[in-house]
Write a protein that holds these residues in place. Structure first.
Motif, PDB file in Angstrom:
ATOM      1  N   ASP A 237       0.713  -1.280   0.262  1.00 17.29           N
ATOM      2  CA  ASP A 237       0.129   0.248   0.048  1.00 17.29           C
ATOM      3  C   ASP A 237       0.815   1.371  -0.046  1.00 17.29           C
ATOM      4  O   ASP A 237       0.867   2.102   0.901  1.00 17.29           O
ATOM      5  N   LYS A 238       1.687   1.423  -1.077  1.00 20.34           N
ATOM      6  CA  LYS A 238       2.613   2.643  -1.278  1.00 20.34           C
ATOM      7  C   LYS A 238       2.320   3.197  -2.639  1.00 20.34           C
ATOM      8  O   LYS A 238       2.073   2.286  -3.573  1.00 20.34           O
TER       9      LYS A 238
ATOM     10  N   LEU B  52       1.660   0.621  -6.126  1.00 23.46           N
ATOM     11  CA  LEU B  52       0.292   0.759  -6.791  1.00 23.46           C
ATOM     12  C   LEU B  52       0.178   1.434  -8.053  1.00 23.46           C
ATOM     13  O   LEU B  52      -0.613   1.030  -9.061  1.00 23.46           O
TER      14      LEU B  52
ATOM     15  N   ASP C 180      -0.532   9.496  -6.884  1.00 25.07           N
ATOM     16  CA  ASP C 180      -0.771   8.473  -5.440  1.00 25.07           C
ATOM     17  C   ASP C 180      -2.187   7.792  -5.782  1.00 25.07           C
ATOM     18  O   ASP C 180      -3.108   8.713  -5.529  1.00 25.07           O
TER      19      ASP C 180
ATOM     20  N   ARG D 148      -3.527   6.116  -3.803  1.00 26.68           N
ATOM     21  CA  ARG D 148      -4.442   5.783  -2.688  1.00 26.68           C
ATOM     22  C   ARG D 148      -5.257   7.101  -2.483  1.00 26.68           C
ATOM     23  O   ARG D 148      -6.254   7.173  -1.878  1.00 26.68           O
ATOM     24  N   ARG D 149      -4.719   8.417  -2.940  1.00 29.44           N
ATOM     25  CA  ARG D 149      -5.546   9.670  -2.818  1.00 29.44           C
ATOM     26  C   ARG D 149      -6.957   9.256  -3.837  1.00 29.44           C
ATOM     27  O   ARG D 149      -7.767   9.864  -3.341  1.00 29.44           O
TER      28      ARG D 149
ATOM     29  N   ALA E 250      -8.429   6.509  -4.247  1.00 31.23           N
ATOM     30  CA  ALA E 250      -9.313   5.767  -3.525  1.00 31.23           C
ATOM     31  C   ALA E 250      -9.961   6.447  -2.415  1.00 31.23           C
ATOM     32  O   ALA E 250     -11.313   6.167  -2.265  1.00 31.23           O
ATOM     33  N   GLN E 251      -9.170   7.335  -1.806  1.00 31.30           N
ATOM     34  CA  GLN E 251      -9.517   7.915  -0.624  1.00 31.30           C
ATOM     35  C   GLN E 251     -10.604   9.072  -1.141  1.00 31.30           C
ATOM     36  O   GLN E 251     -11.805   9.287  -0.532  1.00 31.30           O
TER      37      GLN E 251
ATOM     38  N   GLN F  49     -13.395   5.161  -0.928  1.00 31.71           N
ATOM     39  CA  GLN F  49     -12.862   3.734  -0.449  1.00 31.71           C
ATOM     40  C   GLN F  49     -14.243   2.664  -0.738  1.00 31.71           C
ATOM     41  O   GLN F  49     -14.148   1.960  -0.189  1.00 31.71           O
TER      42      GLN F  49
ATOM     43  N   TRP G 153      -5.391  -3.736   0.003  1.00 31.97           N
ATOM     44  CA  TRP G 153      -6.505  -2.985   0.373  1.00 31.97           C
ATOM     45  C   TRP G 153      -7.583  -3.752   0.881  1.00 31.97           C
ATOM     46  O   TRP G 153      -8.421  -4.304   0.315  1.00 31.97           O
TER      47      TRP G 153
END
Length: 204
Positions: free
Chosen positions: A31-32, A36, A115, A117-118, A120-121, A125, A156
């Protein structure tokens, strides 16, 4: 309800085919941002109507050339990206894919600081919203979004268990239960990334 015969078959499938496409490339998925992103590169290649083995080989060449982050992919010339894909024998779609990879890297930098992750946020999510957000990335359509989420569930937990229609079709084609609950029970885990890959390979 799942039976012992189905569990035995699933265990055999996992033993023979249970490696994710990311692991096949050699991506150490975490999860980096960098791994990803590397998964996104792989999914971009897998989205084309070309063999998974060629997509894997092309991704290895791109990552081996150092294009392992959006900034490095964006800094590479179009010709350098084409050359890497050609070395991986990813020839039929090398030029269009090289273009999309550059566009996707720029889009990701502009919209999410590179990123995922951003992304997804920002989508809360929620799997269906994340799938829609992924399809805003150049080169990623519904197929690619599902492949990405199928593999990303390994890192995730909020995605798990994730099963898309292609995995369900593969399970049905192998005369196995296809519901999310049944597949989770057969796998003995909420992380269905390996089982999804195994079902698709076995059904091919």
């Amino acid at each position: 309800m799942t039976g012992t015969t189905d569990r035995k078959r699933v265990n055999e499938l996992l033993e023979e085919h249970g490696i994710t496409y990311a692991a096949q490339v050699g991506i150490r998925l975490r999860d980096k941002p960098a791994p990803l992103y590397q998964l996104l590169v792989l999914v971009t290649l897998l989205s084309k109507p070309i063999s998974a083995d060629l997509a894997v080989a092309g991704t290895r060449e791109l990552l081996g050339a150092g294009y392992r982050t959006p900034r490095r992919m964006n800094a590479a010339t179009w010709q350098h990206r084409v050359d890497a894909l050609t070395r991986g024998h990813y020839r039929r779609y090398d030029e269009s894919t090289a273009t999309r990879l550059g566009e996707a890297a720029q889009w990701l930098l502009d919209n999410h600081r590179g990123d995922l992750r951003r992304l997804a946020q920002d989508a809360g999510q929620e799997p269906h919203r994340v799938a829609e957000a992924l399809q805003q990335i150049p080169g990623i359509g519904p197929t690619g979004a599902h492949i990405y989420l199928r593999e990303a569930q390994a890192v995730w937990p909020w995605l798990r268990p994730y099963v898309d229609e292609k995995v369900r079709d593969a399970a049905r084609g192998l005369d196995l239960p296809s519901s999310t609950r049944a597949l989770r029970d057969l796998a003995g885990t909420d992380d269905l990334s390996r089982l999804g890959a195994a079902l698709i390979r076995a059904a091919a």
